[in-house]
Design an enzyme around this catalytic site. Sequence first.
Site, mmCIF file in Angstrom:
data_model
loop_
_atom_site.group_PDB
_atom_site.id
_atom_site.type_symbol
_atom_site.label_atom_id
_atom_site.label_comp_id
_atom_site.label_asym_id
_atom_site.label_seq_id
_atom_site.Cartn_x
_atom_site.Cartn_y
_atom_site.Cartn_z
ATOM 1 N N HIS A 60 12.486 -20.743 -1.641
ATOM 2 C CA HIS A 60 13.137 -21.194 -0.019
ATOM 3 C C HIS A 60 14.308 -20.008 0.234
ATOM 4 O O HIS A 60 14.915 -21.264 -0.418
ATOM 5 C CB HIS A 60 12.728 -22.412 0.509
ATOM 6 C CG HIS A 60 12.719 -22.659 1.512
ATOM 7 N ND1 HIS A 60 12.372 -23.426 2.349
ATOM 8 C CD2 HIS A 60 13.297 -21.891 2.121
ATOM 9 C CE1 HIS A 60 12.491 -23.646 3.428
ATOM 10 N NE2 HIS A 60 13.095 -22.594 3.934
ATOM 11 N N HIS A 62 16.787 -17.116 2.668
ATOM 12 C CA HIS A 62 16.260 -16.765 4.084
ATOM 13 C C HIS A 62 17.671 -15.824 4.279
ATOM 14 O O HIS A 62 18.265 -15.813 3.494
ATOM 15 C CB HIS A 62 17.217 -16.945 5.602
ATOM 16 C CG HIS A 62 16.039 -18.459 5.947
ATOM 17 N ND1 HIS A 62 15.376 -18.397 6.432
ATOM 18 C CD2 HIS A 62 16.565 -19.945 5.497
ATOM 19 C CE1 HIS A 62 14.158 -19.674 6.918
ATOM 20 N NE2 HIS A 62 14.679 -20.557 5.693
ATOM 21 N N ASN A 94 11.327 -15.368 8.841
ATOM 22 C CA ASN A 94 11.882 -15.700 10.242
ATOM 23 C C ASN A 94 12.937 -14.960 10.467
ATOM 24 O O ASN A 94 14.074 -15.229 10.719
ATOM 25 C CB ASN A 94 12.174 -17.237 10.513
ATOM 26 C CG ASN A 94 13.477 -17.131 9.253
ATOM 27 O OD1 ASN A 94 13.694 -17.377 8.606
ATOM 28 N ND2 ASN A 94 14.228 -18.443 9.860
ATOM 29 N N ASP A 151 8.310 -20.916 8.494
ATOM 30 C CA ASP A 151 9.230 -21.821 8.382
ATOM 31 C C ASP A 151 10.848 -21.134 9.326
ATOM 32 O O ASP A 151 10.639 -20.267 9.993
ATOM 33 C CB ASP A 151 10.340 -21.474 6.640
ATOM 34 C CG ASP A 151 11.346 -22.166 6.659
ATOM 35 O OD1 ASP A 151 11.267 -23.503 7.050
ATOM 36 O OD2 ASP A 151 12.778 -21.519 6.227
ATOM 37 N N HIS A 178 7.297 -25.909 7.032
ATOM 38 C CA HIS A 178 7.816 -27.121 8.140
ATOM 39 C C HIS A 178 7.472 -28.159 8.663
ATOM 40 O O HIS A 178 7.414 -27.143 9.975
ATOM 41 C CB HIS A 178 9.097 -25.749 8.488
ATOM 42 C CG HIS A 178 10.242 -26.081 9.272
ATOM 43 N ND1 HIS A 178 11.447 -25.425 8.607
ATOM 44 C CD2 HIS A 178 10.407 -27.337 10.671
ATOM 45 C CE1 HIS A 178 12.436 -26.307 10.085
ATOM 46 N NE2 HIS A 178 12.007 -26.797 11.041
ATOM 47 N N HIS A 231 11.275 -28.359 2.275
ATOM 48 C CA HIS A 231 12.606 -29.085 1.871
ATOM 49 C C HIS A 231 11.884 -31.269 3.287
ATOM 50 O O HIS A 231 12.798 -31.121 4.486
ATOM 51 C CB HIS A 231 13.327 -28.539 3.094
ATOM 52 C CG HIS A 231 13.324 -28.100 4.309
ATOM 53 N ND1 HIS A 231 11.994 -28.222 5.486
ATOM 54 C CD2 HIS A 231 13.554 -26.558 5.229
ATOM 55 C CE1 HIS A 231 12.112 -27.209 6.337
ATOM 56 N NE2 HIS A 231 12.297 -26.597 6.205
ATOM 57 N N ASN A 278 18.366 -28.035 9.328
ATOM 58 C CA ASN A 278 16.929 -28.770 9.916
ATOM 59 C C ASN A 278 16.135 -28.780 8.901
ATOM 60 O O ASN A 278 16.237 -27.883 7.904
ATOM 61 C CB ASN A 278 16.459 -27.340 11.180
ATOM 62 C CG ASN A 278 14.848 -27.519 11.523
ATOM 63 O OD1 ASN A 278 15.122 -29.161 10.743
ATOM 64 N ND2 ASN A 278 15.387 -26.762 12.525
ATOM 65 N N ASP A 305 17.162 -23.129 0.294
ATOM 66 C CA ASP A 305 17.082 -22.994 1.555
ATOM 67 C C ASP A 305 18.350 -22.106 2.084
ATOM 68 O O ASP A 305 18.690 -22.218 3.331
ATOM 69 C CB ASP A 305 16.565 -24.102 2.566
ATOM 70 C CG ASP A 305 16.355 -24.165 4.110
ATOM 71 O OD1 ASP A 305 16.237 -23.244 4.488
ATOM 72 O OD2 ASP A 305 16.362 -25.178 5.188
ATOM 73 N N HIS A 309 25.424 -17.912 7.854
ATOM 74 C CA HIS A 309 24.957 -17.186 9.559
ATOM 75 C C HIS A 309 26.990 -16.739 8.970
ATOM 76 O O HIS A 309 27.230 -17.966 8.254
ATOM 77 C CB HIS A 309 24.844 -19.164 10.163
ATOM 78 C CG HIS A 309 23.707 -19.500 10.375
ATOM 79 N ND1 HIS A 309 22.758 -18.977 11.312
ATOM 80 C CD2 HIS A 309 22.796 -20.614 9.528
ATOM 81 C CE1 HIS A 309 21.341 -19.285 10.895
ATOM 82 N NE2 HIS A 309 21.554 -20.767 10.182
HETATM 83 O O1 DOR Z 1 18.136 -25.525 7.814
HETATM 84 C C1 DOR Z 1 17.462 -24.194 8.258
HETATM 85 N N1 DOR Z 1 17.923 -22.940 9.054
HETATM 86 N N2 DOR Z 1 16.394 -24.991 8.143
HETATM 87 C C2 DOR Z 1 14.852 -24.111 8.719
HETATM 88 O O2 DOR Z 1 14.390 -24.400 8.975
HETATM 89 C C3 DOR Z 1 16.015 -22.527 8.988
HETATM 90 C C4 DOR Z 1 16.993 -22.127 8.155
HETATM 91 C C5 DOR Z 1 17.388 -20.698 8.637
HETATM 92 O O3 DOR Z 1 16.437 -20.077 8.864
HETATM 93 O O4 DOR Z 1 18.494 -20.974 9.579
HETATM 94 ZN ZN ZN Z 2 12.322 -24.950 7.011
#
Ligand code: DOR
Ligand code: ZN
Length: 429
Positions: A60, A62, A94, A151, A178, A231, A278, A305, A309
């Site tokens: 998991h 991103h 995503n 997700d 999710h 999560h 999240n 996860d 950012h």
């Molecule tokens: O904290 C999170 N960030 N939870 C998620 O489910 C998505 C993820 C994101 O894509 O930034």
């Molecule tokens: Zn998630």
Amino acid sequence: MALMLKGARLIDPQVGLDEVADILIRDGVIVEIGHDLEMPKGVERDLSGKIITPGLVDIHVHFRDPGFEEKEDIISGSRAAAHGGFTAVCPMPNTKPVIDNAVGVEYVKSRAKDAKCRIILCGACTKDLAGQVLSDMGDMHASGVKAFSDDGRGIQDAGMMRRVMEYASQFDAPIMLHCQDDSLVGDGQVNEGAASTRLGMIGWPAVGEEAEIERDILLCRLTGAPIHIQHITTARGLDMVRAAKAEGLPVTCEVTPHHLFLTEDDITDQYQTSLKVNPPLRTADDAVALVEGVVDGTIDAIVTDHAPHTDWEKDRPFEQAPFGMVGLETSVGLVLTKLVDTGIIDYARMIELMAVAPREILGLEPVKLEAGSVADLTVIDPDVSWTVSRDDFYSKSGNSGFLGWSLKGRASDVYVGGYSTMEEGVVVD
Ligand code: DOR
Ligand code: ZN
């Protein structure tokens, strides 16, 4: 050419192995494990004092590629993964555009060729994650997708969730969920209760997660489709999974280091946006229950996860910042420091949580410390003390909630198919 890894402690619960021995690798495959092996022509590495495990896998993450490459891309994310000790990761779909058709999957595959770890393919359940129309699951599966997930969002409509499960059950690919009921969560920022009251922020209630977990377990019972709860964060949600497993339903679940080792109490002001995740950080009691779930096997896997950012997005008041924290480069150190060094779990259980179960959940070939297995290996230095600093991150982003933490133990070397992707803490280019 041959590669000999000498003198490390080899641990693999799958084959009942825990001893100091040598590993001989040829053409990316383990050919022999034994004592004082003869060195053929090739490279020899002395790894005494280190631990070798089957390569760690994070199912998991991103990587924001395509669409948000200023946060991370598949290459930078894979370098962060190698630096964290991982041999394979599963980036969530995503992205922008969402990976909801075979063209998107082919794009990820083409980028993955240059990655520093294996990239496990995951496609969306619904088009554009909108929860309205099924994605091109068949085409994506034919292109190599191993799992489906929306997700970042919960699938709100129970009828749609049922159709996703029914449709996906014809493929050998789990649905990763999710669980978030938007009608209960709304604009929730932090856990509803003491934290939301203290901070004066909108609450994100535990039931907003638990209601969907319960619904999805009911639908799993109806459809028989394997589901994996992503999560998980609450004691009650965990009890639901525990009961489903006791009943024999094909339900698995995962937890993140931040939900294990941080709580809502750690958020003291509205500028700690790296703690905005999240689902949100929950209560201390929930964290205790999650650790119990790790110990008793209710929780199958630890995942990060990893959610990078940019600084400018996180340097805003809590309500305006996006959810998520990076995790790939701190996960192993945190698990070693907080769970293994404390005696809460042993290395064998850590390997189950971070290498064995993640592959099982996605139906991947097992990697074992035995002759004939592919040489995807993680080398751990259990004694090194270090402080989490974003200066050391290979990730493009630094939004970790663990900056400044003192940890003991980390991955030092990683091999993927016999090639080293990290040597003595440095990612190999
Ligand atoms: O904290 C999170 N960030 N939870 C998620 O489910 C998505 C993820 C994101 O894509 O930034
Ligand atoms: Zn998630």
